[in-house]
Design a protein around this motif. Structure first.
Motif, PDB file in Angstrom:
ATOM      1  N   THR A 101      42.944  41.158  78.584  1.00 50.01           N
ATOM      2  CA  THR A 101      41.858  40.768  78.504  1.00 50.01           C
ATOM      3  C   THR A 101      41.178  39.499  79.382  1.00 50.01           C
ATOM      4  O   THR A 101      40.048  39.363  79.619  1.00 50.01           O
ATOM      5  CB  THR A 101      41.557  40.658  77.069  1.00 50.01           C
ATOM      6  OG1 THR A 101      42.142  39.554  76.648  1.00 50.01           O
ATOM      7  CG2 THR A 101      41.527  41.690  76.113  1.00 50.01           C
ATOM      8  N   SER A 135      33.049  49.160  81.806  1.00 43.94           N
ATOM      9  CA  SER A 135      33.478  47.663  82.170  1.00 43.94           C
ATOM     10  C   SER A 135      32.472  47.117  83.171  1.00 43.94           C
ATOM     11  O   SER A 135      31.918  47.597  84.095  1.00 43.94           O
ATOM     12  CB  SER A 135      34.789  47.811  82.802  1.00 43.94           C
ATOM     13  OG  SER A 135      35.389  46.328  82.965  1.00 43.94           O
ATOM     14  N   THR A 176      32.240  41.565  87.580  1.00 42.10           N
ATOM     15  CA  THR A 176      31.473  40.405  88.184  1.00 42.10           C
ATOM     16  C   THR A 176      32.142  39.991  89.696  1.00 42.10           C
ATOM     17  O   THR A 176      33.422  40.187  89.682  1.00 42.10           O
ATOM     18  CB  THR A 176      31.409  39.063  87.461  1.00 42.10           C
ATOM     19  OG1 THR A 176      30.701  39.632  86.406  1.00 42.10           O
ATOM     20  CG2 THR A 176      30.390  38.025  88.119  1.00 42.10           C
ATOM     21  N   ASP A 213      35.394  42.385  82.783  1.00 41.53           N
ATOM     22  CA  ASP A 213      35.419  41.792  81.496  1.00 41.53           C
ATOM     23  C   ASP A 213      36.632  42.230  80.766  1.00 41.53           C
ATOM     24  O   ASP A 213      37.513  42.707  81.450  1.00 41.53           O
ATOM     25  CB  ASP A 213      33.945  42.421  80.953  1.00 41.53           C
ATOM     26  CG  ASP A 213      33.856  44.038  80.752  1.00 41.53           C
ATOM     27  OD1 ASP A 213      35.032  44.432  80.903  1.00 41.53           O
ATOM     28  OD2 ASP A 213      32.864  44.292  80.344  1.00 41.53           O
ATOM     29  N   THR A 214      36.705  42.203  79.551  1.00 38.66           N
ATOM     30  CA  THR A 214      37.793  42.444  78.732  1.00 38.66           C
ATOM     31  C   THR A 214      38.150  44.203  78.539  1.00 38.66           C
ATOM     32  O   THR A 214      38.954  44.318  77.898  1.00 38.66           O
ATOM     33  CB  THR A 214      37.664  41.788  77.196  1.00 38.66           C
ATOM     34  OG1 THR A 214      36.471  42.404  76.710  1.00 38.66           O
ATOM     35  CG2 THR A 214      37.533  40.265  77.294  1.00 38.66           C
TER      36      THR A 214
END
Length: 183
Positions: free
Chosen positions: A40, A76, A79, A133-134
């Motif tokens: 994560t 998901s 970035t 992200d996780t």
């Protein structure tokens, strides 16, 4: 305007991926080699290759592309940001990754300060950050498309007269590849 694609050539840091170094899979121009998120807490910073264009070229924009697919949850957010060796991170942009696809991020037209024009030297000192992200993601490629304009070089001797709006050729050869020439 012409473009050139630059890809990661080395990895500065990475956490939470199943391959190391990260750039070996994400910068190889081969979507069959992938990097899977295994934690994560996941990120990677990779140095981008240098441009092969004339150093006097004008950089119009840089645009990041992520190729991949969401992992176990089906969605998901990935970035992408640029990082400059002296200015730090900038141009952060997020995309929701779902199906296997190509995700193009917001084009950037200025340096980290938001007002200075991009230059070849500046782009040659950039790294790219990937921060999923996780939820999990499988990354296939990361690249940056650089849109540029080559410097104007005159193969003849001449001067453009702004008052008369005329080009005065004083020597050399002039080739016209398209358009009209009035004599």
């Amino acid at each position: 305007m012409p473009t050139e694609i630059i890809r990661p050539t080395s990895t500065t840091s990475q956490t939470g991926w199943n391959v190391s170094p990260l750039h070996s899979n994400l910068g190889d121009n081969n979507v069959a080699t992938v990097a899977e998120q295994t934690s994560t807490t996941c990120n990677g910073i990779m140095v981008l290759g240098d441009l092969s264009i004339d150093a006097a070229s004008t950089i119009n924009s840089i645009e990041a592309t992520f190729v991949g697919v969401a992992g176990r949850t089906g969605t998901s957010v990935v970035t992408i940001a640029y990082s400059h060796s002296t200015d730090g991170a900038f141009g952060s942009s997020a995309k929701t990754v779902t199906s296997d696809g190509i995700y193009t991020y917001t084009a950037r037209t200025t340096q980290q300060d938001g007002s200075s024009a991009l230059t070849v030297a500046y782009v040659n000192a950039l790294s790219i950050r990937v921060l999923p992200d996780t939820a999990g993601v499988t990354a296939k490629e990361v690249l940056v498309t650089v849109d540029y304009t080559l410097p104007v070089t005159a193969p003849f001797r001449g001067v453009y007269d702004n008052t008369e709006k005329k080009l005065h050729v004083t020597g050399g050869n002039v080739s016209i590849s398209s358009g009209h020439l009035s004599l």
